[in-house]
Motif scaffolding. Structure first.
Motif, PDB file in Angstrom:
ATOM      1  N   MET A 238     114.271   3.272  35.353  1.00  0.00           N
ATOM      2  CA  MET A 238     113.093   3.567  36.190  1.00  0.00           C
ATOM      3  C   MET A 238     111.981   4.198  35.361  1.00  0.00           C
ATOM      4  O   MET A 238     112.224   5.053  34.524  1.00  0.00           O
ATOM      5  N   ILE A 239     110.760   3.786  35.659  1.00  0.00           N
ATOM      6  CA  ILE A 239     109.606   4.389  34.999  1.00  0.00           C
ATOM      7  C   ILE A 239     109.143   5.581  35.828  1.00  0.00           C
ATOM      8  O   ILE A 239     109.000   5.480  37.043  1.00  0.00           O
ATOM      9  N   LYS A 240     108.956   6.718  35.163  1.00  0.00           N
ATOM     10  CA  LYS A 240     108.451   7.877  35.899  1.00  0.00           C
ATOM     11  C   LYS A 240     107.015   8.163  35.473  1.00  0.00           C
ATOM     12  O   LYS A 240     106.638   7.921  34.331  1.00  0.00           O
ATOM     13  N   SER A 241     106.244   8.653  36.422  1.00  0.00           N
ATOM     14  CA  SER A 241     104.829   8.899  36.169  1.00  0.00           C
ATOM     15  C   SER A 241     104.347   9.987  37.108  1.00  0.00           C
ATOM     16  O   SER A 241     104.729  10.016  38.286  1.00  0.00           O
ATOM     17  N   PRO A 242     103.474  10.860  36.614  1.00  0.00           N
ATOM     18  CA  PRO A 242     102.926  11.904  37.503  1.00  0.00           C
ATOM     19  C   PRO A 242     102.183  11.321  38.708  1.00  0.00           C
ATOM     20  O   PRO A 242     102.089  11.970  39.745  1.00  0.00           O
ATOM     21  N   ILE A 243     101.682  10.089  38.578  1.00  0.00           N
ATOM     22  CA  ILE A 243     100.941   9.504  39.705  1.00  0.00           C
ATOM     23  C   ILE A 243     101.908   9.163  40.851  1.00  0.00           C
ATOM     24  O   ILE A 243     101.519   9.202  42.036  1.00  0.00           O
ATOM     25  N   CYS A 244     103.150   8.871  40.525  1.00  0.00           N
ATOM     26  CA  CYS A 244     104.148   8.613  41.568  1.00  0.00           C
ATOM     27  C   CYS A 244     104.441   9.895  42.343  1.00  0.00           C
ATOM     28  O   CYS A 244     104.544   9.875  43.575  1.00  0.00           O
ATOM     29  N   ASP A 245     104.579  10.993  41.621  1.00  0.00           N
ATOM     30  CA  ASP A 245     104.831  12.276  42.280  1.00  0.00           C
ATOM     31  C   ASP A 245     103.635  12.670  43.146  1.00  0.00           C
ATOM     32  O   ASP A 245     103.796  13.125  44.275  1.00  0.00           O
ATOM     33  N   LEU A 246     102.439  12.470  42.607  1.00  0.00           N
ATOM     34  CA  LEU A 246     101.219  12.861  43.327  1.00  0.00           C
ATOM     35  C   LEU A 246     101.072  12.089  44.637  1.00  0.00           C
ATOM     36  O   LEU A 246     100.684  12.647  45.666  1.00  0.00           O
ATOM     37  N   LEU A 247     101.394  10.800  44.609  1.00  0.00           N
ATOM     38  CA  LEU A 247     101.127   9.944  45.770  1.00  0.00           C
ATOM     39  C   LEU A 247     102.366   9.651  46.615  1.00  0.00           C
ATOM     40  O   LEU A 247     102.245   9.088  47.704  1.00  0.00           O
ATOM     41  N   GLY A 248     103.525   9.992  46.101  1.00  0.00           N
ATOM     42  CA  GLY A 248     104.743   9.666  46.847  1.00  0.00           C
ATOM     43  C   GLY A 248     105.040   8.176  46.863  1.00  0.00           C
ATOM     44  O   GLY A 248     105.465   7.626  47.888  1.00  0.00           O
ATOM     45  N   ILE A 249     104.800   7.523  45.718  1.00  0.00           N
ATOM     46  CA  ILE A 249     105.089   6.086  45.610  1.00  0.00           C
ATOM     47  C   ILE A 249     106.179   5.867  44.562  1.00  0.00           C
ATOM     48  O   ILE A 249     106.433   6.734  43.729  1.00  0.00           O
ATOM     49  N   ARG A 250     106.808   4.715  44.617  1.00  0.00           N
ATOM     50  CA  ARG A 250     107.910   4.445  43.699  1.00  0.00           C
ATOM     51  C   ARG A 250     107.417   3.987  42.324  1.00  0.00           C
ATOM     52  O   ARG A 250     107.913   4.417  41.290  1.00  0.00           O
ATOM     53  N   TYR A 251     106.444   3.077  42.324  1.00  0.00           N
ATOM     54  CA  TYR A 251     105.951   2.502  41.065  1.00  0.00           C
ATOM     55  C   TYR A 251     104.500   2.920  40.812  1.00  0.00           C
ATOM     56  O   TYR A 251     103.676   2.884  41.733  1.00  0.00           O
ATOM     57  N   PRO A 252     104.157   3.219  39.563  1.00  0.00           N
ATOM     58  CA  PRO A 252     102.765   3.600  39.245  1.00  0.00           C
ATOM     59  C   PRO A 252     101.863   2.370  39.139  1.00  0.00           C
ATOM     60  O   PRO A 252     101.330   2.062  38.076  1.00  0.00           O
ATOM     61  N   LEU A 253     101.721   1.673  40.251  1.00  0.00           N
ATOM     62  CA  LEU A 253     100.969   0.412  40.269  1.00  0.00           C
ATOM     63  C   LEU A 253     100.088   0.364  41.513  1.00  0.00           C
ATOM     64  O   LEU A 253     100.599   0.417  42.638  1.00  0.00           O
ATOM     65  N   PHE A 254      98.783   0.292  41.298  1.00  0.00           N
ATOM     66  CA  PHE A 254      97.832   0.118  42.402  1.00  0.00           C
ATOM     67  C   PHE A 254      97.460  -1.370  42.489  1.00  0.00           C
ATOM     68  O   PHE A 254      97.275  -2.013  41.466  1.00  0.00           O
ATOM     69  N   GLN A 255      97.288  -1.832  43.707  1.00  0.00           N
ATOM     70  CA  GLN A 255      96.720  -3.173  43.909  1.00  0.00           C
ATOM     71  C   GLN A 255      95.218  -2.960  44.105  1.00  0.00           C
ATOM     72  O   GLN A 255      94.800  -2.112  44.876  1.00  0.00           O
ATOM     73  N   GLY A 256      94.417  -3.677  43.344  1.00  0.00           N
ATOM     74  CA  GLY A 256      92.966  -3.466  43.387  1.00  0.00           C
ATOM     75  C   GLY A 256      92.374  -3.687  44.777  1.00  0.00           C
ATOM     76  O   GLY A 256      92.795  -4.592  45.505  1.00  0.00           O
ATOM     77  N   GLY A 257      91.388  -2.872  45.131  1.00  0.00           N
ATOM     78  CA  GLY A 257      90.726  -2.987  46.434  1.00  0.00           C
ATOM     79  C   GLY A 257      89.596  -3.988  46.342  1.00  0.00           C
ATOM     80  O   GLY A 257      88.444  -3.637  46.111  1.00  0.00           O
ATOM     81  N   MET A 258      89.914  -5.270  46.544  1.00  0.00           N
ATOM     82  CA  MET A 258      88.953  -6.349  46.327  1.00  0.00           C
ATOM     83  C   MET A 258      88.183  -6.656  47.614  1.00  0.00           C
ATOM     84  O   MET A 258      88.778  -6.927  48.662  1.00  0.00           O
ATOM     85  N   ALA A 259      86.841  -6.622  47.501  1.00  0.00           N
ATOM     86  CA  ALA A 259      85.964  -6.825  48.652  1.00  0.00           C
ATOM     87  C   ALA A 259      86.296  -8.119  49.389  1.00  0.00           C
ATOM     88  O   ALA A 259      86.451  -9.170  48.753  1.00  0.00           O
ATOM     89  N   TRP A 260      86.393  -8.040  50.709  1.00  0.00           N
ATOM     90  CA  TRP A 260      86.688  -9.167  51.603  1.00  0.00           C
ATOM     91  C   TRP A 260      88.113  -9.718  51.418  1.00  0.00           C
ATOM     92  O   TRP A 260      88.556 -10.548  52.198  1.00  0.00           O
ATOM     93  N   ILE A 261      88.791  -9.309  50.364  1.00  0.00           N
ATOM     94  CA  ILE A 261      90.089  -9.899  50.037  1.00  0.00           C
ATOM     95  C   ILE A 261      91.245  -8.970  50.388  1.00  0.00           C
ATOM     96  O   ILE A 261      92.217  -9.379  51.028  1.00  0.00           O
ATOM     97  N   SER A 262      91.157  -7.714  49.952  1.00  0.00           N
ATOM     98  CA  SER A 262      92.286  -6.792  50.109  1.00  0.00           C
ATOM     99  C   SER A 262      92.309  -6.249  51.540  1.00  0.00           C
ATOM    100  O   SER A 262      91.553  -5.343  51.887  1.00  0.00           O
ATOM    101  N   ASP A 263      93.180  -6.822  52.335  1.00  0.00           N
ATOM    102  CA  ASP A 263      93.272  -6.434  53.746  1.00  0.00           C
ATOM    103  C   ASP A 263      94.607  -5.743  54.021  1.00  0.00           C
ATOM    104  O   ASP A 263      95.380  -5.466  53.096  1.00  0.00           O
ATOM    105  N   ALA A 264      94.871  -5.471  55.287  1.00  0.00           N
ATOM    106  CA  ALA A 264      96.086  -4.742  55.675  1.00  0.00           C
ATOM    107  C   ALA A 264      97.351  -5.473  55.237  1.00  0.00           C
ATOM    108  O   ALA A 264      98.308  -4.845  54.779  1.00  0.00           O
ATOM    109  N   ARG A 265      97.347  -6.779  55.381  1.00  0.00           N
ATOM    110  CA  ARG A 265      98.565  -7.538  55.097  1.00  0.00           C
ATOM    111  C   ARG A 265      98.938  -7.431  53.623  1.00  0.00           C
ATOM    112  O   ARG A 265     100.103  -7.197  53.273  1.00  0.00           O
TER     113      ARG A 265
END
Lengths: 316, 316
Positions: A1-28
């Protein structure tokens, strides 16, 4: 497992954000990424505040994991969106194209974690000064609106300048680039282009087909002369836009007018002649449609494997 | 110790090439890098074939380690230089700006190892097809003449496409980027900009001072509209060149004439107003003059340290 302070900060498993793409990145899409252990992001460019509210509520119904909203600060309704994320109890906000300084007191009061996307050291320092919790240093390999610097040179310079955590974006397709980003000092990565072909991504099938067909030199930058650089697929629209912007007989207003609605035409109509198909330099690596979960697993599992095995191969 | 097939192929200690920079990379710099365990490269742009011969002979008197010659194939005397390296028993040739196909039989007959510098997958495949032993995939973060793609996106695409070893260039300043390059699949790195401030580098002291003073956004790209993109420091010359190339009342010939001799003015005269000070996006990381040996040790020692320690920190 990869550990990262960003996982601890956000309570997520993987330190990977999906980009917030205009008109594209929706709830689904955002929920699929969050359910897979990354941080899904809903773009606040959805056609108005109420549309964004609906996406936030829908996302909450699709995942019990943390997700965020990306706010483009130069959008006319940015202040309304800034209030909306507080009202709706959003936990993470990423920002682009401007300073969130005016919104920081309300966001911090609400316990929102704020992660601006930045293109340079000076901008990164400003964001740290106004209270950002982390930044995404985005190289101009990325699709969409870009700055001047690229990931390999940008990330170490931002890491050296800041005390807060830095994520890397731009040119991140698989575990190789994610592992590389960690070597540069990043605590995580943001990925946009690859999620365009996710099963849960709303873009038109033509968009997905054209991205899969693109080669390494399949993207170009339009709008540089207007101070509004955008990386997209080399298609008839992009070539015409480029020609117009350097044609002295065409005014900047005419060029901008020509571009109006072009992202819509790409995302919703799959109009390859007339649309702006935002995509990054990794376009040539995109070979197949996959679920968002498979993409997350390939990137993070790949990074872990490379960090473990490659290092053993290299060091005597 | 870092091990790499490129070290075995060339008989060098460290998988690090010093870029063959026109008018800049001479015998003294190349020998210092080779003596430090990397591969020093003499540029064949030195003012004629006999000047290059003198540099090769001088280099041999300064080091018993392998070194190479970089040949810009579109230079008018490229064919003469191609013969010269055979006559002088040079062991390694790197090439840029064109195909070395015509020279390959003679070079291979002489046992020369040939490593073209390439900006894209298609070019890399061509070089492999004509018998290259390895390639340097050079991202457009680099100083000087550049392509379109950047290191983080370019290197994995070239690695996937080729069977021969790939080195990475562009945005490589220290051990962080070198370690990142290995994660991307490279077997080594090429470094240019950082060697500009080496004690053994001949560039004018003003060139070194201006590079040390530059920030992360201290470089720009000129010549893009002419199909001849060059990354250099943002100085009065570069800004004027840029303005002229997009001015419809100025012909391409006038723009090119304005640029003639500008590299000379930078390298030999330290003319900050009128010279073209080639430099990469890592300019903001360059903080001090050092010996070439200290630079080599910092990059490769740093990479080894990061590959060892960082990986332990990251993996649970």
């Amino acid at each position: 497992m990869i550990k990262s302070p960003i996982c601890d900060l956000l309570g997520i498993r993987y330190p990977l954000f999906q980009g917030g793409m205009a008109w594209i990145s929706d709830a689904r899409l955002a929920a699929a990424v969050s359910n897979a252990g990354g941080l899904g992001l809903i773009s606040a460019i959805q056609g108005g505040v109420e549309a964004v509210r609906r996406e936030i509520r829908l996302c909450r119904s699709l995942t019990d994991k943390p997700f965020g909203v990306n706010i483009m600060l130069k959008a006319p309704d940015a202040a309304d969106i800034a209030s909306l994320v507080v009202e709706e109890g959003v936990r993470v906000v990423t920002t682009g194209a401007g300073s969130p300084a005016a919104f920081m007191p309300a966001w911090k009061e609400a316990g929102i974690i704020v992660v601006p996307v930045i293109p340079s050291v000076a901008y990164a320092l400003k964001m740290q000064a106004v209270g950002a919790d982390a930044v995404v240093a985005e190289g101009a390999e990325s699709g969409g609106h870009i700055g001047e610097l690229h990931t390999m040179a940008l990330v170490p310079q931002v890491v050296d300048a800041l005390d807060i955590p830095v994520l890397a974006a731009g040119g991140i397709f698989d575990g190789r680039a994610a592992a590389a980003a960690f070597m540069l000092g990043a605590v995580g990565v943001q990925v946009g282009t690859r999620f365009l072909v996710a099963d849960e991504c709303r873009v038109h099938e033509v968009y997905k087909d054209k991205l899969i067909a693109a080669s390494d030199i399949g993207t170009m930058v339009t709008g540089r002369s207007l101070g509004d650089s955008v990386r997209c697929l080399k298609n008839p629209f992009a070539k015409k836009f480029f020609k117009m912007e350097y044609d002295p007989s065409v005014s900047a207003e005419e060029v901008r007018a020509f571009g109006t609605g072009s992202l819509h035409k790409a995302v919703f109509d799959g109009d390859f002649a007339g649309g702006s198909f935002l995509a990054g330099e990794v376009a040539g690596l995109v070979k197949e449609r996959q679920s968002a979960a498979a993409i997350v697993e390939d990137i993070m599992g790949g990074a872990e494997k490379i960090l473990t095995e490659k290092v053993k191969q290299i060091l005597l």
